[in-house]
Design a protein around this motif. Structure first.
Motif, PDB file in Angstrom:
ATOM      1  N   MET A   1       0.849  -1.173   0.000  1.00 20.53           N
ATOM      2  CA  MET A   1       0.000   0.000   0.000  1.00 20.53           C
ATOM      3  C   MET A   1       0.896   1.238   0.000  1.00 20.53           C
ATOM      4  N   ASN A   2       0.537   2.197  -0.768  1.00 20.37           N
ATOM      5  CA  ASN A   2       1.279   3.447  -0.827  1.00 20.37           C
ATOM      6  C   ASN A   2       0.940   4.255   0.429  1.00 20.37           C
ATOM      7  N   THR A   3       1.885   4.335   1.340  1.00 21.75           N
ATOM      8  CA  THR A   3       1.646   4.949   2.648  1.00 21.75           C
ATOM      9  C   THR A   3       1.285   6.422   2.537  1.00 21.75           C
ATOM     10  N   VAL A   4       1.970   7.137   1.667  1.00 22.64           N
ATOM     11  CA  VAL A   4       1.685   8.568   1.505  1.00 22.64           C
ATOM     12  C   VAL A   4       0.256   8.758   1.012  1.00 22.64           C
ATOM     13  N   TRP A   5      -0.151   7.963   0.015  1.00 26.43           N
ATOM     14  CA  TRP A   5      -1.506   8.064  -0.526  1.00 26.43           C
ATOM     15  C   TRP A   5      -2.522   7.743   0.567  1.00 26.43           C
ATOM     16  N   TYR A   6      -2.277   6.677   1.329  1.00 29.76           N
ATOM     17  CA  TYR A   6      -3.202   6.281   2.388  1.00 29.76           C
ATOM     18  C   TYR A   6      -3.349   7.385   3.431  1.00 29.76           C
ATOM     19  N   LEU A   7      -2.227   7.945   3.866  1.00 28.08           N
ATOM     20  CA  LEU A   7      -2.278   9.017   4.865  1.00 28.08           C
ATOM     21  C   LEU A   7      -2.995  10.246   4.317  1.00 28.08           C
ATOM     22  N   LYS A   8      -2.774  10.536   3.043  1.00 28.19           N
ATOM     23  CA  LYS A   8      -3.451  11.674   2.416  1.00 28.19           C
ATOM     24  C   LYS A   8      -4.968  11.453   2.410  1.00 28.19           C
ATOM     25  N   ARG A   9      -5.395  10.231   2.086  1.00 27.64           N
ATOM     26  CA  ARG A   9      -6.825   9.910   2.077  1.00 27.64           C
ATOM     27  C   ARG A   9      -7.422  10.043   3.482  1.00 27.64           C
ATOM     28  N   GLN A  10      -6.690   9.556   4.475  1.00 30.99           N
ATOM     29  CA  GLN A  10      -7.183   9.646   5.844  1.00 30.99           C
ATOM     30  C   GLN A  10      -7.308  11.108   6.279  1.00 30.99           C
TER      31      GLN A  10
ATOM     32  N   GLU B   1     -12.651   4.058  -3.275  1.00 32.05           N
ATOM     33  CA  GLU B   1     -11.691   3.006  -2.940  1.00 32.05           C
ATOM     34  C   GLU B   1     -12.204   1.638  -3.381  1.00 32.05           C
ATOM     35  N   TRP B   2     -13.485   1.390  -3.201  1.00 30.57           N
ATOM     36  CA  TRP B   2     -14.067   0.132  -3.675  1.00 30.57           C
ATOM     37  C   TRP B   2     -13.990   0.030  -5.190  1.00 30.57           C
ATOM     38  N   LEU B   3     -14.275   1.111  -5.888  1.00 28.40           N
ATOM     39  CA  LEU B   3     -14.195   1.121  -7.347  1.00 28.40           C
ATOM     40  C   LEU B   3     -12.777   0.816  -7.810  1.00 28.40           C
ATOM     41  N   ARG B   4     -11.797   1.411  -7.140  1.00 29.57           N
ATOM     42  CA  ARG B   4     -10.391   1.154  -7.461  1.00 29.57           C
ATOM     43  C   ARG B   4     -10.074  -0.322  -7.284  1.00 29.57           C
ATOM     44  N   LEU B   5     -10.507  -0.888  -6.173  1.00 27.45           N
ATOM     45  CA  LEU B   5     -10.244  -2.287  -5.882  1.00 27.45           C
ATOM     46  C   LEU B   5     -10.892  -3.206  -6.919  1.00 27.45           C
ATOM     47  N   LEU B   6     -12.164  -2.982  -7.200  1.00 27.20           N
ATOM     48  CA  LEU B   6     -12.870  -3.819  -8.171  1.00 27.20           C
ATOM     49  C   LEU B   6     -12.288  -3.690  -9.571  1.00 27.20           C
ATOM     50  N   CYS B   7     -11.923  -2.487  -9.943  1.00 27.83           N
ATOM     51  CA  CYS B   7     -11.335  -2.269 -11.264  1.00 27.83           C
ATOM     52  C   CYS B   7     -10.032  -3.060 -11.388  1.00 27.83           C
ATOM     53  N   GLY B   8      -9.236  -3.064 -10.343  1.00 28.23           N
ATOM     54  CA  GLY B   8      -7.996  -3.830 -10.358  1.00 28.23           C
ATOM     55  C   GLY B   8      -8.241  -5.324 -10.445  1.00 28.23           C
ATOM     56  N   ILE B   9      -9.214  -5.811  -9.681  1.00 30.90           N
ATOM     57  CA  ILE B   9      -9.532  -7.242  -9.694  1.00 30.90           C
ATOM     58  C   ILE B   9     -10.007  -7.682 -11.077  1.00 30.90           C
ATOM     59  N   TRP B  10     -10.760  -6.819 -11.758  1.00 31.09           N
ATOM     60  CA  TRP B  10     -11.307  -7.178 -13.060  1.00 31.09           C
ATOM     61  C   TRP B  10     -10.221  -7.365 -14.128  1.00 31.09           C
ATOM     62  N   PHE B  11      -9.029  -6.861 -13.879  1.00 32.39           N
ATOM     63  CA  PHE B  11      -7.942  -7.099 -14.829  1.00 32.39           C
ATOM     64  C   PHE B  11      -7.415  -8.533 -14.737  1.00 32.39           C
TER      65      PHE B  11
ATOM     66  N   VAL C   1      -5.296  -2.808  -6.898  1.00 30.46           N
ATOM     67  CA  VAL C   1      -5.737  -3.640  -5.777  1.00 30.46           C
ATOM     68  C   VAL C   1      -5.003  -3.279  -4.494  1.00 30.46           C
ATOM     69  N   PHE C   2      -3.685  -3.089  -4.584  1.00 34.03           N
ATOM     70  CA  PHE C   2      -2.894  -2.829  -3.386  1.00 34.03           C
ATOM     71  C   PHE C   2      -2.579  -1.354  -3.172  1.00 34.03           C
ATOM     72  N   SER C   3      -3.179  -0.497  -3.984  1.00 24.60           N
ATOM     73  CA  SER C   3      -3.007   0.946  -3.871  1.00 24.60           C
ATOM     74  C   SER C   3      -1.529   1.362  -3.935  1.00 24.60           C
ATOM     75  N   ILE C   4      -0.824   0.798  -4.899  1.00 23.93           N
ATOM     76  CA  ILE C   4       0.566   1.153  -5.154  1.00 23.93           C
ATOM     77  C   ILE C   4       0.554   2.061  -6.383  1.00 23.93           C
ATOM     78  N   TYR C   5       0.840   3.339  -6.174  1.00 24.82           N
ATOM     79  CA  TYR C   5       0.716   4.343  -7.235  1.00 24.82           C
ATOM     80  C   TYR C   5      -0.607   4.133  -7.989  1.00 24.82           C
ATOM     81  N   PRO C   6      -1.734   4.223  -7.296  1.00 22.79           N
ATOM     82  CA  PRO C   6      -3.017   3.874  -7.902  1.00 22.79           C
ATOM     83  C   PRO C   6      -3.404   4.744  -9.095  1.00 22.79           C
TER      84      PRO C   6
END
Length: 149
Positions: A1-10, A40-50, A95-100
């Motif tokens: 998980m991209n820590t900077v992105w996660y902290l920014k979202r929080q 975040e759910w959309l991001r996750l599902l979009c990644g899974i669909w690949f 899926v793992f929010s790495i440079y999403p």
């Protein structure tokens, strides 16, 4: 998980919540939190669909190469390999929010390429029932939205 992105979202969630709370609008803060969670759910599902596309190309590499050849992507096997790497990068990143955002942009490029291939092979039909590019274009737009959100 991209820590900077996660902290920014929080931090965004906290800012939205505090602003709504100061204004006495509890429902606005709940809606804002839900919006962020839905993205975040959309991001996750979009990644899974690949993943099915990636697996399908891996299991049927020769058939995929034939499709790429028919679409004009030459050398076809090289393009299949490049596409698989791009799909894997998009899936893992989303899926793992790495440079999403970058992952979403890569996914959009893949899907726009798929839309081009569909039109090149099947002609300018729009609807997916007639083998048109409707689905890959929709998916590319979702990826583009994720890249800018």
């Amino acid at each position: 998980m991209n820590t900077v992105w996660y902290l920014k979202r929080q931090a965004e969630k906290a800012t939205i919540f505090l602003a709504a709370k100061e204004n006495g609008d509890a429902s606005a803060s709940k809606g804002a939190e839900m919006h962020i969670d839905l993205v975040e759910w959309l991001r996750l599902l979009c990644g899974i669909w690949f993943l099915p596309h990636l697996i399908g190309k891996g299991l049927h590499y020769e058939k995929a190469a034939g499709t790429f050849e028919n679409a004009g992507f030459r050398p076809a096997k090289l393009f299949v390999g490049i596409t698989m790497v791009m799909e894997a990068a998009a899936a893992i990143g989303l899926v793992f929010s790495i440079y999403p955002r970058m992952a979403a942009a890569v996914g959009a490029v893949v899907m726009l390429g798929a839309a081009y291939a569909v039109v090149k092979i099947n002609g300018p039909n729009w609807r997916w029932q007639k083998m048109g590019p409707e689905y890959p274009i929709f998916w590319a737009l979702i990826c583009l939205l994720l890249a800018i959100v």
